[in-house]
Design a protein around this motif. Structure first.
Motif, PDB file in Angstrom:
ATOM      1  N   ASP A 270       0.841  -1.192   0.000  1.00 25.04           N
ATOM      2  CA  ASP A 270       0.000   0.000   0.000  1.00 25.04           C
ATOM      3  C   ASP A 270       0.879   1.245   0.000  1.00 25.04           C
ATOM      4  OD1 ASP A 270       0.585   0.877   2.790  1.00 25.04           O
ATOM      5  OD2 ASP A 270      -0.437  -0.991   3.302  1.00 25.04           O
ATOM      6  N   PRO A 271       0.312   2.417  -0.295  1.00 21.93           N
ATOM      7  CA  PRO A 271       1.099   3.652  -0.388  1.00 21.93           C
ATOM      8  C   PRO A 271       1.870   3.993   0.875  1.00 21.93           C
ATOM      9  CG  PRO A 271      -1.014   3.963  -1.450  1.00 21.93           C
ATOM     10  CD  PRO A 271      -1.074   2.620  -0.778  1.00 21.93           C
ATOM     11  N   SER A 272       1.260   3.850   2.053  1.00 25.84           N
ATOM     12  CA  SER A 272       1.943   4.235   3.295  1.00 25.84           C
ATOM     13  C   SER A 272       3.177   3.364   3.527  1.00 25.84           C
ATOM     14  CB  SER A 272       0.985   4.135   4.484  1.00 25.84           C
ATOM     15  OG  SER A 272       0.496   2.807   4.621  1.00 25.84           O
ATOM     16  N   GLN A 273       3.052   2.070   3.256  1.00 32.47           N
ATOM     17  CA  GLN A 273       4.193   1.175   3.421  1.00 32.47           C
ATOM     18  C   GLN A 273       5.306   1.536   2.428  1.00 32.47           C
ATOM     19  OE1 GLN A 273       3.297  -2.969   2.771  1.00 32.47           O
ATOM     20  NE2 GLN A 273       5.295  -3.660   3.501  1.00 32.47           N
ATOM     21  N   ALA A 274       4.906   1.881   1.205  1.00 34.61           N
ATOM     22  CA  ALA A 274       5.890   2.244   0.176  1.00 34.61           C
ATOM     23  C   ALA A 274       6.634   3.517   0.553  1.00 34.61           C
ATOM     24  CB  ALA A 274       5.186   2.419  -1.160  1.00 34.61           C
ATOM     25  N   LEU A 275       5.915   4.535   1.007  1.00 32.55           N
ATOM     26  CA  LEU A 275       6.549   5.801   1.366  1.00 32.55           C
ATOM     27  C   LEU A 275       7.481   5.638   2.561  1.00 32.55           C
ATOM     28  CD1 LEU A 275       3.452   8.138   0.882  1.00 32.55           C
ATOM     29  CD2 LEU A 275       5.500   8.031  -0.566  1.00 32.55           C
TER      30      LEU A 275
END
Length: 444
Positions: free
Chosen positions: A33-38
Protein backbone atom coordinates in the motif's frame (compact mmCIF):
# COMPACT_ATOMS: atom_id res chain seq x y z
CA UNK A 1 22.17 -4.07 -10.54
CA UNK A 2 19.23 -1.70 -10.30
CA UNK A 3 16.80 -1.86 -7.39
CA UNK A 4 13.05 -1.84 -8.16
CA UNK A 5 10.19 -1.13 -5.75
CA UNK A 6 6.93 -2.87 -6.68
CA UNK A 7 3.77 -1.48 -5.03
CA UNK A 8 0.67 -3.67 -5.37
CA UNK A 9 -1.99 -4.98 -2.96
CA UNK A 10 -2.23 -8.38 -4.70
CA UNK A 11 0.14 -10.99 -3.25
CA UNK A 12 0.01 -13.10 -6.41
CA UNK A 13 1.03 -10.08 -8.54
CA UNK A 14 3.87 -9.26 -6.15
CA UNK A 15 5.16 -12.84 -6.27
CA UNK A 16 5.03 -12.95 -10.08
CA UNK A 17 6.81 -9.63 -10.50
CA UNK A 18 9.35 -10.50 -7.81
CA UNK A 19 10.22 -13.72 -9.66
CA UNK A 20 10.35 -12.03 -13.08
CA UNK A 21 12.66 -9.21 -12.04
CA UNK A 22 14.96 -11.37 -9.93
CA UNK A 23 15.45 -13.74 -12.86
CA UNK A 24 16.68 -10.68 -14.81
CA UNK A 25 19.15 -9.84 -12.04
CA UNK A 26 17.29 -6.91 -10.46
CA UNK A 27 17.03 -6.32 -6.74
CA UNK A 28 13.36 -6.13 -5.76
CA UNK A 29 11.53 -4.54 -2.82
CA UNK A 30 7.75 -4.85 -2.37
CA UNK A 31 5.01 -2.87 -0.64
CA UNK A 32 1.28 -3.55 -0.48
CA UNK A 33 0.00 0.00 0.00
CA UNK A 34 1.10 3.65 -0.39
CA UNK A 35 1.94 4.23 3.29
CA UNK A 36 4.19 1.17 3.42
CA UNK A 37 5.89 2.24 0.18
CA UNK A 38 6.55 5.80 1.37
CA UNK A 39 7.95 4.52 4.68
CA UNK A 40 10.21 2.11 2.79
CA UNK A 41 11.55 4.87 0.53
CA UNK A 42 12.75 6.84 3.53
CA UNK A 43 15.27 4.10 4.37
CA UNK A 44 15.86 2.26 1.06
CA UNK A 45 17.18 4.02 -2.08
CA UNK A 46 15.63 2.58 -5.23
CA UNK A 47 16.16 3.17 -8.96
CA UNK A 48 12.60 2.64 -10.25
CA UNK A 49 9.05 2.25 -8.95
CA UNK A 50 6.39 0.04 -10.50
CA UNK A 51 3.07 0.98 -8.88
CA UNK A 52 -0.51 -0.22 -9.05
CA UNK A 53 -3.33 2.34 -9.27
CA UNK A 54 -5.86 0.76 -6.87
CA UNK A 55 -5.09 -0.56 -3.38
CA UNK A 56 -8.44 -1.06 -1.62
CA UNK A 57 -10.78 -3.95 -2.31
CA UNK A 58 -13.39 -2.95 -4.88
CA UNK A 59 -11.58 0.32 -5.73
CA UNK A 60 -11.45 0.94 -9.50
CA UNK A 61 -11.19 4.73 -9.93
CA UNK A 62 -7.39 4.92 -9.76
CA UNK A 63 -7.54 7.91 -7.39
CA UNK A 64 -5.35 6.14 -4.80
CA UNK A 65 -2.65 5.51 -7.37
CA UNK A 66 -2.96 9.06 -8.68
CA UNK A 67 -2.45 10.51 -5.19
CA UNK A 68 0.51 8.19 -4.58
CA UNK A 69 2.09 9.17 -7.91
CA UNK A 70 1.90 12.90 -7.12
CA UNK A 71 3.37 12.27 -3.66
CA UNK A 72 6.27 10.42 -5.28
CA UNK A 73 6.81 13.19 -7.84
CA UNK A 74 6.93 15.77 -5.04
CA UNK A 75 9.30 13.86 -2.75
CA UNK A 76 11.38 12.02 -5.39
CA UNK A 77 11.18 14.04 -8.62
CA UNK A 78 14.09 12.23 -10.30
CA UNK A 79 12.77 8.71 -9.59
CA UNK A 80 11.17 6.98 -12.64
CA UNK A 81 7.66 5.62 -12.04
CA UNK A 82 5.89 3.04 -14.23
CA UNK A 83 2.13 2.69 -13.73
CA UNK A 84 0.32 -0.67 -13.82
CA UNK A 85 -3.41 -1.46 -13.48
CA UNK A 86 -6.39 -3.03 -15.11
CA UNK A 87 -8.92 -0.43 -13.88
CA UNK A 88 -7.81 3.07 -14.80
CA UNK A 89 -9.47 5.38 -17.28
CA UNK A 90 -7.36 6.40 -20.26
CA UNK A 91 -7.66 10.13 -19.51
CA UNK A 92 -6.07 9.61 -16.07
CA UNK A 93 -3.20 7.64 -17.64
CA UNK A 94 -2.60 10.46 -20.14
CA UNK A 95 -2.60 13.01 -17.31
CA UNK A 96 -0.04 11.08 -15.26
CA UNK A 97 2.24 10.41 -18.22
CA UNK A 98 2.20 14.13 -18.99
CA UNK A 99 3.00 14.75 -15.33
CA UNK A 100 6.12 12.61 -15.62
CA UNK A 101 5.23 8.92 -15.43
CA UNK A 102 7.57 6.85 -17.61
CA UNK A 103 4.93 4.54 -19.08
CA UNK A 104 1.71 2.64 -18.45
CA UNK A 105 1.43 -1.16 -18.39
CA UNK A 106 -1.98 -2.84 -18.54
CA UNK A 107 -2.82 -5.97 -16.58
CA UNK A 108 -2.43 -8.77 -17.46
CA UNK A 109 0.98 -7.72 -18.67
CA UNK A 110 3.35 -9.06 -21.27
CA UNK A 111 6.64 -9.97 -19.58
CA UNK A 112 8.88 -8.85 -22.47
CA UNK A 113 7.12 -5.52 -22.89
CA UNK A 114 7.29 -4.89 -19.14
CA UNK A 115 11.00 -5.73 -19.01
CA UNK A 116 11.71 -3.50 -22.01
CA UNK A 117 9.77 -0.65 -20.42
CA UNK A 118 11.77 -1.01 -17.19
CA UNK A 119 15.09 -1.24 -19.07
CA UNK A 120 14.33 1.89 -21.10
CA UNK A 121 13.26 3.82 -18.01
CA UNK A 122 16.43 2.83 -16.14
CA UNK A 123 18.63 3.71 -19.11
CA UNK A 124 16.95 7.12 -19.39
CA UNK A 125 17.46 7.67 -15.66
CA UNK A 126 21.14 6.79 -15.99
CA UNK A 127 21.59 9.29 -18.82
CA UNK A 128 19.74 11.98 -16.88
CA UNK A 129 21.85 11.27 -13.78
CA UNK A 130 25.03 11.53 -15.85
CA UNK A 131 23.88 14.83 -17.34
CA UNK A 132 22.99 16.20 -13.91
CA UNK A 133 26.41 15.15 -12.59
CA UNK A 134 28.09 16.82 -15.56
CA UNK A 135 26.05 19.99 -15.05
CA UNK A 136 26.85 20.00 -11.35
CA UNK A 137 30.56 19.52 -11.98
CA UNK A 138 30.53 22.25 -14.60
CA UNK A 139 28.81 24.63 -12.18
CA UNK A 140 31.29 23.76 -9.41
CA UNK A 141 34.14 24.21 -11.89
CA UNK A 142 32.87 27.62 -12.95
CA UNK A 143 32.64 28.69 -9.32
CA UNK A 144 36.10 27.31 -8.51
CA UNK A 145 37.75 29.04 -11.47
CA UNK A 146 35.71 32.24 -11.46
CA UNK A 147 37.89 35.26 -12.11
CA UNK A 148 40.81 33.14 -13.30
CA UNK A 149 42.33 33.32 -16.78
CA UNK A 150 42.30 29.77 -18.16
CA UNK A 151 43.77 30.92 -21.50
CA UNK A 152 41.11 29.08 -23.49
CA UNK A 153 41.89 25.68 -21.95
CA UNK A 154 39.24 23.09 -22.90
CA UNK A 155 38.82 20.18 -20.50
CA UNK A 156 36.24 17.98 -18.82
CA UNK A 157 38.34 15.37 -17.01
CA UNK A 158 38.95 15.22 -13.29
CA UNK A 159 42.68 14.78 -13.96
CA UNK A 160 42.93 18.10 -15.77
CA UNK A 161 40.75 19.81 -13.19
CA UNK A 162 43.13 18.73 -10.42
CA UNK A 163 46.13 19.85 -12.47
CA UNK A 164 44.51 23.21 -13.12
CA UNK A 165 43.74 23.73 -9.43
CA UNK A 166 47.39 23.10 -8.56
CA UNK A 167 48.53 25.34 -11.42
CA UNK A 168 46.41 28.24 -10.18
CA UNK A 169 47.65 27.68 -6.65
CA UNK A 170 51.25 28.00 -7.88
CA UNK A 171 50.63 30.91 -10.25
CA UNK A 172 51.03 33.80 -7.74
CA UNK A 173 54.38 32.48 -6.47
CA UNK A 174 57.84 33.12 -7.89
CA UNK A 175 58.81 29.43 -7.74
CA UNK A 176 60.43 27.79 -10.74
CA UNK A 177 58.11 25.12 -12.15
CA UNK A 178 59.06 22.09 -14.24
CA UNK A 179 56.19 20.93 -16.45
CA UNK A 180 56.53 17.34 -17.61
CA UNK A 181 54.51 15.24 -20.01
CA UNK A 182 54.49 13.70 -23.45
CA UNK A 183 54.87 15.77 -26.60
CA UNK A 184 51.65 17.47 -27.58
CA UNK A 185 49.95 16.93 -24.21
CA UNK A 186 49.56 20.66 -23.45
CA UNK A 187 52.62 21.69 -21.41
CA UNK A 188 52.79 25.12 -23.07
CA UNK A 189 49.16 25.79 -22.16
CA UNK A 190 49.92 25.15 -18.49
CA UNK A 191 52.83 27.59 -18.70
CA UNK A 192 50.52 30.23 -20.17
CA UNK A 193 48.05 29.78 -17.30
CA UNK A 194 50.84 30.05 -14.72
CA UNK A 195 51.93 33.36 -16.25
CA UNK A 196 48.45 34.78 -16.90
CA UNK A 197 47.44 34.35 -13.25
CA UNK A 198 50.69 35.62 -11.74
CA UNK A 199 51.68 39.15 -10.64
CA UNK A 200 53.78 39.20 -13.83
CA UNK A 201 50.78 38.85 -16.12
CA UNK A 202 51.19 42.34 -17.59
CA UNK A 203 54.84 41.66 -18.41
CA UNK A 204 56.16 39.51 -21.27
CA UNK A 205 55.84 35.73 -21.47
CA UNK A 206 58.79 34.71 -23.66
CA UNK A 207 58.78 31.16 -25.05
CA UNK A 208 61.85 29.30 -26.30
CA UNK A 209 61.71 25.84 -27.87
CA UNK A 210 65.13 24.44 -27.03
CA UNK A 211 64.53 21.43 -29.26
CA UNK A 212 64.30 23.64 -32.33
CA UNK A 213 67.56 25.55 -31.71
CA UNK A 214 70.98 24.44 -32.99
CA UNK A 215 73.34 23.77 -30.08
CA UNK A 216 75.79 26.47 -31.16
CA UNK A 217 73.08 29.16 -31.08
CA UNK A 218 71.32 28.22 -27.83
CA UNK A 219 73.44 30.39 -25.57
CA UNK A 220 73.19 33.39 -27.89
CA UNK A 221 69.42 32.88 -28.06
CA UNK A 222 69.09 32.82 -24.28
CA UNK A 223 71.70 35.35 -23.17
CA UNK A 224 72.23 37.51 -26.26
CA UNK A 225 75.44 38.33 -28.12
CA UNK A 226 77.51 41.33 -29.01
CA UNK A 227 78.31 42.21 -32.63
CA UNK A 228 81.08 39.97 -33.94
CA UNK A 229 80.59 37.35 -31.22
CA UNK A 230 80.17 34.79 -33.98
CA UNK A 231 80.37 34.78 -37.77
CA UNK A 232 77.64 36.76 -39.45
CA UNK A 233 76.49 38.72 -36.39
CA UNK A 234 76.85 42.37 -37.36
CA UNK A 235 74.93 43.99 -34.51
CA UNK A 236 74.20 43.25 -30.86
CA UNK A 237 71.48 40.73 -30.21
CA UNK A 238 69.21 40.82 -27.13
CA UNK A 239 68.69 37.40 -25.57
CA UNK A 240 65.47 35.90 -24.34
CA UNK A 241 66.33 36.56 -20.69
CA UNK A 242 66.56 40.29 -21.36
CA UNK A 243 63.37 40.20 -23.42
CA UNK A 244 61.56 38.51 -20.51
CA UNK A 245 62.84 40.92 -17.83
CA UNK A 246 60.07 41.47 -15.28
CA UNK A 247 58.02 38.68 -16.77
CA UNK A 248 58.25 34.93 -17.37
CA UNK A 249 60.61 32.83 -19.49
CA UNK A 250 59.32 29.45 -20.68
CA UNK A 251 61.99 26.99 -21.83
CA UNK A 252 60.44 24.05 -23.66
CA UNK A 253 62.46 20.84 -24.07
CA UNK A 254 65.02 22.14 -21.58
CA UNK A 255 66.81 18.78 -21.65
CA UNK A 256 68.38 19.84 -24.97
CA UNK A 257 70.35 22.70 -23.39
CA UNK A 258 74.14 22.20 -23.63
CA UNK A 259 76.22 21.70 -20.49
CA UNK A 260 77.83 25.12 -20.90
CA UNK A 261 74.40 26.66 -21.37
CA UNK A 262 73.19 24.80 -18.28
CA UNK A 263 76.01 26.32 -16.25
CA UNK A 264 75.08 29.85 -17.38
CA UNK A 265 71.41 29.19 -16.73
CA UNK A 266 72.22 28.00 -13.21
CA UNK A 267 74.12 31.25 -12.54
CA UNK A 268 71.19 33.38 -13.74
CA UNK A 269 68.79 31.47 -11.51
CA UNK A 270 71.09 31.87 -8.51
CA UNK A 271 72.12 35.51 -8.95
CA UNK A 272 70.02 37.01 -11.74
CA UNK A 273 73.28 37.90 -13.53
CA UNK A 274 74.73 36.95 -16.92
CA UNK A 275 76.86 38.28 -19.78
CA UNK A 276 76.08 38.34 -23.45
CA UNK A 277 78.35 36.30 -25.68
CA UNK A 278 81.42 38.37 -26.53
CA UNK A 279 80.80 40.81 -23.65
CA UNK A 280 82.31 41.27 -20.19
CA UNK A 281 79.44 43.50 -19.01
CA UNK A 282 77.36 41.82 -16.33
CA UNK A 283 73.64 42.31 -16.70
CA UNK A 284 70.83 41.64 -14.25
CA UNK A 285 67.29 40.49 -14.92
CA UNK A 286 64.22 39.62 -12.87
CA UNK A 287 62.66 36.58 -14.55
CA UNK A 288 60.49 33.72 -13.37
CA UNK A 289 61.56 30.51 -15.09
CA UNK A 290 59.12 27.87 -16.29
CA UNK A 291 60.57 24.78 -17.93
CA UNK A 292 59.09 21.81 -19.77
CA UNK A 293 60.39 18.46 -20.88
CA UNK A 294 59.19 15.14 -22.19
CA UNK A 295 62.55 13.54 -21.33
CA UNK A 296 63.62 11.73 -18.16
CA UNK A 297 65.96 14.31 -16.66
CA UNK A 298 66.95 12.04 -13.77
CA UNK A 299 68.29 9.56 -16.33
CA UNK A 300 70.07 12.40 -18.13
CA UNK A 301 71.69 13.34 -14.80
CA UNK A 302 72.90 9.75 -14.34
CA UNK A 303 74.41 9.83 -17.83
CA UNK A 304 76.16 13.13 -17.14
CA UNK A 305 74.02 14.99 -19.69
CA UNK A 306 72.19 17.27 -17.26
CA UNK A 307 73.44 19.08 -14.18
CA UNK A 308 71.89 17.86 -10.95
CA UNK A 309 72.17 21.27 -9.26
CA UNK A 310 70.32 22.88 -12.19
CA UNK A 311 67.64 20.18 -11.99
CA UNK A 312 66.91 21.11 -8.39
CA UNK A 313 66.76 24.79 -9.34
CA UNK A 314 64.24 24.37 -12.16
CA UNK A 315 62.23 21.70 -10.33
CA UNK A 316 61.09 23.53 -7.21
CA UNK A 317 57.61 22.26 -8.10
CA UNK A 318 56.77 19.74 -10.81
CA UNK A 319 53.49 19.62 -12.74
CA UNK A 320 52.76 16.43 -14.67
CA UNK A 321 50.41 16.87 -17.65
CA UNK A 322 48.61 13.56 -18.26
CA UNK A 323 48.59 12.08 -21.74
CA UNK A 324 45.33 12.44 -23.67
CA UNK A 325 44.70 8.67 -23.52
CA UNK A 326 44.69 9.02 -19.71
CA UNK A 327 41.93 11.65 -19.78
CA UNK A 328 39.39 10.28 -22.22
CA UNK A 329 36.73 12.70 -20.96
CA UNK A 330 38.65 15.54 -22.64
CA UNK A 331 38.69 14.00 -26.12
CA UNK A 332 35.21 14.91 -27.38
CA UNK A 333 35.12 18.44 -25.86
CA UNK A 334 38.51 19.12 -27.45
CA UNK A 335 37.41 17.67 -30.79
CA UNK A 336 34.28 19.85 -30.85
CA UNK A 337 36.43 22.86 -29.97
CA UNK A 338 38.82 22.14 -32.85
CA UNK A 339 35.90 21.62 -35.24
CA UNK A 340 34.62 25.07 -34.26
CA UNK A 341 30.96 24.21 -34.82
CA UNK A 342 31.50 23.91 -38.58
CA UNK A 343 30.67 20.19 -38.65
CA UNK A 344 29.18 17.62 -36.27
CA UNK A 345 30.74 14.34 -35.14
CA UNK A 346 28.74 11.20 -35.80
CA UNK A 347 28.32 8.89 -32.81
CA UNK A 348 30.60 6.32 -34.48
CA UNK A 349 33.29 8.93 -35.16
CA UNK A 350 33.13 10.07 -31.54
CA UNK A 351 33.52 6.48 -30.36
CA UNK A 352 36.53 6.01 -32.61
CA UNK A 353 38.16 9.17 -31.25
CA UNK A 354 37.68 7.92 -27.69
CA UNK A 355 39.08 4.47 -28.48
CA UNK A 356 42.19 5.71 -30.29
CA UNK A 357 45.52 5.65 -28.40
CA UNK A 358 46.61 9.24 -29.31
CA UNK A 359 50.41 8.88 -29.28
CA UNK A 360 50.60 12.52 -30.44
CA UNK A 361 48.16 13.68 -27.74
CA UNK A 362 46.20 16.94 -28.09
CA UNK A 363 48.32 18.16 -30.99
CA UNK A 364 47.52 15.01 -32.97
CA UNK A 365 43.80 15.36 -32.18
CA UNK A 366 43.86 18.93 -33.47
CA UNK A 367 45.51 17.80 -36.70
CA UNK A 368 42.99 14.98 -37.15
CA UNK A 369 40.09 17.41 -36.70
CA UNK A 370 41.57 19.92 -39.14
CA UNK A 371 42.06 17.16 -41.70
CA UNK A 372 38.50 15.93 -41.21
CA UNK A 373 37.16 19.44 -41.79
CA UNK A 374 38.99 19.54 -45.10
CA UNK A 375 38.06 16.04 -46.29
CA UNK A 376 34.50 15.60 -45.02
CA UNK A 377 31.98 16.31 -47.79
CA UNK A 378 28.89 16.39 -45.59
CA UNK A 379 27.83 18.18 -42.42
CA UNK A 380 28.56 15.11 -40.29
CA UNK A 381 32.04 13.68 -39.80
CA UNK A 382 32.15 9.89 -40.17
CA UNK A 383 34.91 7.50 -39.04
CA UNK A 384 36.33 7.37 -42.57
CA UNK A 385 36.84 11.16 -42.51
CA UNK A 386 39.10 10.82 -39.45
CA UNK A 387 41.51 8.46 -41.25
CA UNK A 388 42.76 7.04 -37.94
CA UNK A 389 45.00 3.97 -37.98
CA UNK A 390 42.85 1.91 -35.62
CA UNK A 391 44.13 -1.47 -36.77
CA UNK A 392 47.29 -2.37 -34.82
CA UNK A 393 48.81 -4.16 -37.79
CA UNK A 394 48.27 -1.15 -40.07
CA UNK A 395 49.73 1.09 -37.41
CA UNK A 396 52.83 -1.10 -37.12
CA UNK A 397 53.30 -1.10 -40.88
CA UNK A 398 52.98 2.69 -40.92
CA UNK A 399 55.61 3.14 -38.19
CA UNK A 400 58.24 0.63 -39.34
CA UNK A 401 58.85 2.40 -42.67
CA UNK A 402 62.19 3.59 -41.21
CA UNK A 403 64.47 0.96 -39.70
CA UNK A 404 65.40 1.13 -36.04
CA UNK A 405 69.11 1.21 -36.93
CA UNK A 406 68.59 4.24 -39.21
CA UNK A 407 66.86 6.12 -36.41
CA UNK A 408 69.58 5.27 -33.90
CA UNK A 409 72.30 6.31 -36.36
CA UNK A 410 70.56 9.63 -37.08
CA UNK A 411 70.21 10.38 -33.37
CA UNK A 412 73.86 9.53 -32.74
CA UNK A 413 75.03 11.64 -35.69
CA UNK A 414 73.15 14.67 -34.37
CA UNK A 415 74.10 14.31 -30.68
CA UNK A 416 70.62 13.17 -29.73
CA UNK A 417 68.90 16.35 -30.96
CA UNK A 418 65.56 14.98 -32.16
CA UNK A 419 64.69 17.90 -34.42
CA UNK A 420 67.94 17.55 -36.37
CA UNK A 421 67.66 13.75 -36.60
CA UNK A 422 64.08 14.09 -37.87
CA UNK A 423 65.18 16.56 -40.54
CA UNK A 424 67.95 14.20 -41.67
CA UNK A 425 65.43 11.35 -41.93
CA UNK A 426 62.99 13.51 -43.87
CA UNK A 427 60.16 13.34 -41.31
CA UNK A 428 58.70 15.67 -38.72
CA UNK A 429 59.95 15.70 -35.14
CA UNK A 430 56.59 14.34 -33.96
CA UNK A 431 56.77 11.51 -36.51
CA UNK A 432 60.22 10.61 -35.21
CA UNK A 433 58.96 10.56 -31.62
CA UNK A 434 56.17 8.17 -32.64
CA UNK A 435 58.68 5.81 -34.29
CA UNK A 436 60.96 6.01 -31.28
CA UNK A 437 58.03 5.03 -29.09
CA UNK A 438 57.19 2.19 -31.48
CA UNK A 439 60.75 0.78 -31.34
CA UNK A 440 61.21 1.49 -27.64
CA UNK A 441 64.06 3.95 -28.21
CA UNK A 442 64.51 6.17 -25.17
CA UNK A 443 64.32 9.91 -25.69
CA UNK A 444 67.89 11.32 -25.62
Amino acid sequence: MAKILVIDDNDAVLTALLTLFRLEGYQVLTATDPSQALALLQTEPVDLILQDMNFAKGEMTGSQGKNLFYQLRTSYPQLPVVLMTAWTALDMVVELVKAGACDYIAKPWDDQRLLMTVQNALKLKQLQDQQRDADRKQQERQQAFAGKDLCGLVFASTAMERLLQTTLQLAPSQAAVLITGENGSGKEGIAQILHANSPRATKPLVKVNMGALPADLMEAELFGAEAGAYTGLTKARIGRFEAADGGTLFLDEIGNLSLSGQMKLLRVLQTGEFERLGSSVTRRVDVRLLSATNADLTRAIALGQFRQDLYYRINVVQLQVPALRERVDDILPLARHFLGGHKQLSREAGQQLCQYHWPGNVRELQNVCQRALLLCQSETILPADLALETDSGAKARALDDIARSDIEQALAAHQGIVSRAAKALGITRQALYRRMEFYGIATP
